[in-house]
Each structure stands twice: as C-alpha cells, then as structure tokens.
Design a protein around this motif. Structure first.
Motif, PDB file in Angstrom:
ATOM      1  N   CYS A 158      24.889   3.048  36.707  1.00  0.00           N
ATOM      2  CA  CYS A 158      23.722   2.732  37.512  1.00  0.00           C
ATOM      3  C   CYS A 158      22.391   3.586  37.051  1.00  0.00           C
ATOM      4  CB  CYS A 158      24.190   2.946  38.934  1.00  0.00           C
ATOM      5  SG  CYS A 158      22.749   2.785  40.189  1.00  0.00           S
TER       6      CYS A 158
ATOM      7  N   CYS B  60      21.231   5.510  40.581  1.00  0.00           N
ATOM      8  CA  CYS B  60      22.082   6.936  40.867  1.00  0.00           C
ATOM      9  C   CYS B  60      22.922   7.584  39.937  1.00  0.00           C
ATOM     10  CB  CYS B  60      22.922   6.663  42.153  1.00  0.00           C
ATOM     11  SG  CYS B  60      24.330   5.678  41.990  1.00  0.00           S
TER      12      CYS B  60
ATOM     13  N   SER C  50      25.692   6.748  38.609  1.00  0.00           N
ATOM     14  CA  SER C  50      27.114   6.699  38.709  1.00  0.00           C
ATOM     15  C   SER C  50      27.587   5.713  37.862  1.00  0.00           C
ATOM     16  CB  SER C  50      27.417   6.361  40.376  1.00  0.00           C
ATOM     17  OG  SER C  50      27.057   5.053  40.467  1.00  0.00           O
TER      18      SER C  50
ATOM     19  N   CYS D 115      23.946  -0.232  40.978  1.00  0.00           N
ATOM     20  CA  CYS D 115      25.272  -0.696  41.765  1.00  0.00           C
ATOM     21  C   CYS D 115      25.049  -0.998  42.968  1.00  0.00           C
ATOM     22  CB  CYS D 115      25.733   0.982  41.609  1.00  0.00           C
ATOM     23  SG  CYS D 115      25.186   2.091  43.067  1.00  0.00           S
TER      24      CYS D 115
ATOM     25  N   CYS E 291      22.834   1.013  45.605  1.00  0.00           N
ATOM     26  CA  CYS E 291      21.314   1.144  45.066  1.00  0.00           C
ATOM     27  C   CYS E 291      20.553  -0.098  45.159  1.00  0.00           C
ATOM     28  CB  CYS E 291      21.197   1.698  43.937  1.00  0.00           C
ATOM     29  SG  CYS E 291      21.988   3.500  43.529  1.00  0.00           S
TER      30      CYS E 291
HETATM   31 ZN   LIG Z   1      23.479   3.454  42.249  1.00  0.00          ZN
END
Ligand SMILES: [Zn+2]
Ligand SMILES: [Zn+2]
Length: 148
Positions: A103, A106, A108, A144, A147
């Motif tokens: 992502c 963020c 991740s 993601c 987000c």
């Molecule tokens: Zn994210």
C-alpha cells in the motif's frame, strides 16, 4: 516476545528449509529470523541492527545484510525494494510466484500469489521471448482497503 502458533509454525518451517539445504542454523541466522518473526511490519537492516543492539548484542551491518541475504535466497524472507525493507514470507509452501502488494499510502504489505491474482506471468514473459526468473517476489503497488 512470545510467538503465536502461526509464527511458531513459520519458524519451524524456516528452520527445516534451512536444514533441507544442508545449511546450519547459526545463532545470528536464528536471531535475525526471530526479529523478523516478531515484527508485523517490514523492517530495514538498520532496524534489525538497532533491535540487536537494544538486546545488548552487537552485529555489524554487513553481517546483518549477509544473514538477511541468506534467508532471502531461501525465500523465507522477502525483500521489499519499494521500502528497502524485509519481511517474512507469508507462505513458504506457495509454489506460484509470491506477490507482495504494498500500500503506497500506509506502507502495509499484503502477500498473495500470481494465481490468486489471476496473473499468468509465465505466458506474459513468453510474449517477450523471456523467461520469468523464479523464486523472487514481485512487488505491486496498491492502495489497501483501509486507505481507499
Ligand atoms: Zn493502506
Ligand atoms: Zn512469500
């Protein structure tokens, strides 16, 4: 830190992959494997180095990189080039191409494989007259669900 059931399994699996290749489980290999197991997010070699220091041990950065590379070659650890960090493979038994979806908001990482994503990478490579290089994760930048 205590490892949960899934992480204990991952650790045992990593050790057996190592032994299958007739490689020895050195204290440093185990130490860095444990640090990556304990982290739920990708971490850098420098992060690993400072965690080692915080535990009262000392390992120079080139040794940290050497151990990381060892685990990367066994496909136990994936390098996330976009972040210049490392994470444990989510499923070392996965026979398809490992895909790390990062992502970009963020940072991740969600790991999956080309089959699950409906990507025929071997066919696509053939169209270029090249072969897909095996055993290296492919990174796909994503946004993601959290987000979006
Ligand atoms: Zn994210
Ligand atoms: Zn993987």
């Amino acid at each position: 830190m205590k490892l949960d059931h899934k992480k204990i399994q991952k650790k045992e699996k990593a050790i057996s992959i190592c032994m299958d290749k007739n490689e020895s489980i050195t204290p440093n290999r185990l130490l860095i494997l444990n640090i990556l197991l304990e982290s739920d997010i990708p971490i850098s070699a420098y992060d690993i180095n400072s965690i080692i220091k915080s535990r009262g041990k000392n390992l120079n950065i080139s040794s940290v990189y050497r151990v990381i590379e060892f685990w990367v070659k066994l496909n136990v650890i994936h390098k996330i080039s976009y972040l210049n960090k490392y994470m444990l493979c989510d499923n070392t038994d996965e026979k398809h191409t490992h895909i790390t979806n990062i992502c970009t908001s963020c940072l991740s990482v969600i790991e999956t494989c080309n089959e699950t994503m409906g990507l025929d990478l071997k066919e696509s490579s053939k169209k270029l007259g090249v072969l897909l290089s095996p055993d290296i994760n492919i990174e796909i930048p994503i946004i993601c669900q959290k987000c979006q």
